[in-house]
Each structure stands twice: as structure tokens, then as C-alpha cells.
Enzyme design. Structure first.
Site, PDB file in Angstrom:
ATOM      1  N   ARG A   1       0.756  53.330  86.996  1.00  0.00           N
ATOM      2  CA  ARG A   1       0.159  54.552  86.439  1.00  0.00           C
ATOM      3  C   ARG A   1      -1.076  54.242  85.605  1.00  0.00           C
ATOM      4  NH1 ARG A   1       5.797  57.459  84.914  1.00  0.00           N
ATOM      5  NH2 ARG A   1       6.031  58.601  86.853  1.00  0.00           N
TER       6      ARG A   1
ATOM      7  N   GLY B   1       7.936  65.458  90.296  1.00  0.00           N
ATOM      8  CA  GLY B   1       8.125  66.902  90.132  1.00  0.00           C
ATOM      9  C   GLY B   1       6.861  67.687  90.441  1.00  0.00           C
TER      10      GLY B   1
END
Ligand code: AMP
Length: 418
Positions: free
Chosen positions: A34, A399
Site C-alpha cells: 500500500r 470493500g
């Protein structure tokens, strides 16, 4: 405005990144994907002669907690950026404002975990378990009120706003969405990572080359129901696999032994089968399973028809016949979306099915298909098998990706486009 067009020279940019990286017990980063993903954006701003104020969350703190401090990732960030990075130990304190104001072109400042403040998420904290509805309502109103000040203060540090945190784009938090309204259209933009993610989702949703196949795996139908229903309106083939298989098998009268199953979702499974048939979608389910006599990597294993699993056994992966059926459907596709493994891929002995799906996707991609892999576990799969380079796009969003594909408008995206 696009980041490519924007000249950051002499500007201070507030950049919302997703540095929510996994740390071990010594606070060492175990996977910096990330952080690396946000580097092109940060480097472009610095190379232009701008300065960056970096905001992120880490974990799910309920208040200030050393364990969730972003100071743990500071040394690695310096290394990745190749410059000194300052740190403000409180994203709201005087120190943050002073350091942000003093930033010179080419300099960087990392703010402490934004979620140390309840205002970031806008959800009240510390409510007693037995709080009344009225107390809950009052606490919610109070935090929403103080959230305005929090957001305004974050915005005051910078001249422009860049959102590069796709992983939190489905949340209307202070730094991911609300802050955008303090910047006009010419001074807010997506970062490079976010741009790529938005483009990949757009391709799968709006620029569909057919046949379009979605492979939905994972453990529970209940957590994927909305996306499955939405996909039924879009895809030609829908492969439903993983633990969800057995809810469908049982619903149709099959014997599933000890396999994972949601007994309260049997009607729903039948309903999905009916809807798929009405819409002309080819819903593909497993025909055989790799079974185990316990939920363990070392369990005794065997193969059998998916609807004839012996009483004390459970299906932990798909079998070879199913692998062949899935592979044929996948290889004949032009657009592919994969979310969720075919089995308990965390156990080495039950990775074969997921690997075969990944390989079929790589093969289809070589033949010109666009393939999008997203959602934590399928990303872990392609990484584990060393196949990430063979698919068109690996999303950093879990999500957020699923909500985008469900057709929901993500607040983090809407806030930039408004
Ligand atoms: P999800 O978080 O819903 O995407 O589900 C991912 C999880 O589903 C992984 O941790 C898998 O181990 C689990 N899973 C996949 N297949 C099975 C299965 N046949 N039985 C139990 N768990 C499964």
C-alpha cells in the site's frame, strides 16, 4: 483536475493515502504494497516542487494508542521517498499546523493516525453499552458537529487536496470525502493510484467486452448477496465458488457433510438460481469437491461429487472436474472479475482450485481479455502464486471495490467529481 495536469510548484498538497499496512509484534511492516502504491503520487508532487502533507489511518484505534501510531512506518516512508519526512505527533495539534505552514518546496510531513480522533470517521466513541437511544443520538450529533472543525483544520494545512486512498473510498470520512468541499474543482484531484482504480472499475462496469465472467468465491453468501444480485444484471457467466458452494448444494437437496453452510440462506440461494435462469445468466457451480475429514491442512483428503459429501467430511476446495469446467468458461471470456478463493487457500493442501482459476485468468488475459482481481483474499492468491503480473489489474480495494461493483457511488470518488 487531473494530477498529471496539475503543477504543484510552490503548493502544499494534503494527500490522503492508505498506509494501513500490516505490522508484526515489533512494529515491522510485513507488506508495504500500500505504501509503494502511493509513491508515484507523492513523488510527482515533490518533483514538481510542491510539498506534501500526508494523512492516513492505521488499524482501528478507539482513541490514541501507540500500537496504531504512524511513527512506526516513518523510517520506511523516508526510505521509499528518498527524502527526510517530518512527523506531527498529533494531526490536530499546534505542532501539525506549524510544521505544515513551514513546509518548503520538496518537503514532506506525515500526520499522526487520523483515526486517533473520532471525528475522522464521524462515529461516537466511549458510549456505555447500556446507553439509551437518546444518548446515542446526542453523541452522534456531537461528533458530527465537531467533525466539521476537524475537517476544516485538516483542509487549512494545504492549498490543494489529492485523494489516493482507494481502500477507504467507500467511506464518507473527514479526510476521504468531507475535506474535498474546502477545495474548488481546480484544486482537488485523484492521485495516480486512485485514477487507475477508478478506470479499472469503470472498464469492468461500463466498457464490457463479452463474454463477461465474474468469479465470486469466499465463505459466505450473506456477505456477497448484493454484489451477486448486481452482477446478475451484467455478466454472461457467474461462477459461484468457495464456501458459498455448499449453501447452493444443500438448497438443491445435496449432501454436504460438515461443509460450511448458511442454513438461513437456502431460499436465497434458490432465488438466485431462479433469477440467473430468468436473466439468461450461466450460473456455474462446482460439480465435485476436494474433501477433508477435518478443518485442517493435515486432514485426510479425498474427492467426491459436490452433492455426495460423506457425513463427517467437508468440502475445502473444488475438485478436478470443476477446475476444468471453470477454466473453460474463464478462458473463453473477454472481461473477467475475480473476488474470493475457491477454497481454504490459507491451507497449502487446498490451494489447487484457486491456483487453477488464477492460471485460467492469466491465460485469458494473454488472449486479450481484461481481468480485474480484487478483494483481499484473491489478491493474496495471485500474489502467493506469483501471477499478479499476468492479470490486467490487481485492485488495492476490498470493500471499496465490491461497493463500486455493486453500483454504489463511493463518497471518496464523488467528492472529487462534485
Ligand atoms: P471472504 O472473506 O468471504 O472473501 O472469504 C474468504 C475466506 O473464505 C477465506 O479465508 C477462505 O479460507 C474461506 N473459504 C473458502 N472456501 C471455503 C470452504 N470450502 N470452507 C470454508 N471456508 C472457505
Amino acid at each position: 483536475m487531473t494530477i498529471e495536469q496539475f503543477n504543484f510548484a510552490g503548493k502544499k498538497a494534503f494527500v490522503r493515502v492508505d498506509f494501513n499496512v500490516p505490522l508484526d509484534e515489533n512494529f515491522h511492516i510485513t507488506d508495504d504494497t500500500r505504501m509503494r502504491a502511493a509513491l508515484p503520487t507523492l513523488k510527482k508532487i515533490i518533483a514538481d516542487g510542491g510539498s506534501v502533507i500526508i494523512g492516513s489511518h492505521l488499524g482501528r484505534p478507539k482513541g490514541v494508542a501507540d500500537k496504531f501510531s504512524l511513527k512506526h512506518i516513518l523510517p520506511h516512508l523516508k526510505e521509499l521517498l528518498g527524502i527526510e519526512v517530518q512527523f506531527a505527533a498529533d494531526c490536530m495539534g499546534e505542532e501539525a499546523a506549524i510544521k505544515a505552514a513551514a513546509l518548503q518546496p520538496g518537503e514532506a510531513l506525515l500526520l499522526e493516525n487520523l483515526r486517533f480522533y473520532a471525528e475522522e470517521e464521524g462515529k461516537p466513541r466511549g458510549l456505555a453499552d447500556d446507553a439509551s437511544d437518546e444518548e446515542k443520538k446526542a453523541a452522534k450529533t456531537a461528533v458530527k458537529e465537531s467533525q466539521k472543525e476537524f475537517t476544516k483544520k485538516l483542509a487549512s494545512y494545504a492549498d490543494c487536496y489529492v485523494n489516493d486512498a482507494f481502500g477507504t473510498a467507500h467511506r464518507a470520512h473527514a479526510s476521504t470525502a468531507l475535506i474535498a468541499k474546502y477545495f474548488d474543482k481546480d484544486n482537488k484531484m485523484f492521485g495516480y493510484l486512485m485514477e487507475k482504480e477508478v478506470k479499472a472499475v469503470d472498464k469492468v462496469m461500463n466498457d464490457i467486452h463479452r463474454p463477461f465472467t465474474a468469479i465470486m468465491g469466499g465463505s459466505k453468501v450473506s456477505s456477497k448477496i448484493e454484489i451477486i444480485e448486481n452482477l446478475l444484471n451484467k455478466v454472461d457467466n457467474l461462477i459461484i465458488t468457495g464456501g458459498m458452494t455448499y449453501t447452493f448444494t444443500k438448497a438443491q437437496g445435496g449432501k454436504i457433510g460438515q461443509s460450511i453452510c448458511e442454513d438461513d440462506k437456502l431460499d436465497l440461494a434458490l432465488d438466485l438460481l431462479k433469477k440467473a435462469s430468468e436473466k439468461g445468466v450461466n450460473l456455474v457451480l462446482a460439480v465435485d469437491a476436494k474433501i477433508a475429514d477435518s478443518f485442517s491442512n493435515d486432514a485426510k483428503t479425498g474427492f467426491c461429487a459436490v452433492d455426495e459429501i460423506p457425513d463427517n467430511w467437508q468440502g475445502l476446495d473444488i475438485g478436478p472436474k470443476t477446475e476444468a469446467i471453470f477454466a473453460e468458461v474463464i478462458k473463453g471470456s473477454k472481461t473477467i472479475l475475480w473476488n474470493g478463493p475457491t477454497g481454504v487457500f490459507e491451507f497449502e493442501n487446498f490451494t489447487h482450485g484457486s491456483r487453477s482459476v488464477a492460471e485460467a485468468i492469466v491465460e485469458a488475459t494473454k488472449r486479450g481479455a481484461f481481468s480485474l482481481v480484487g478483494g483481499g483474499d484473491s489478491v493474496a492468491c495471485v500474489n502467493k502464486f506469483g501471477l499478479a503480473d499476468g492479470v490486467s489489474y490487481v485492485s488495492t480495494g476490498g470493500g471499496a471495490l465490491l461497493e463500486a461493483i455493486e453500483g454504489k457511488i463511493l463518497p471518496g470518488i464523488a467528492a472529487i467529481n462534485e
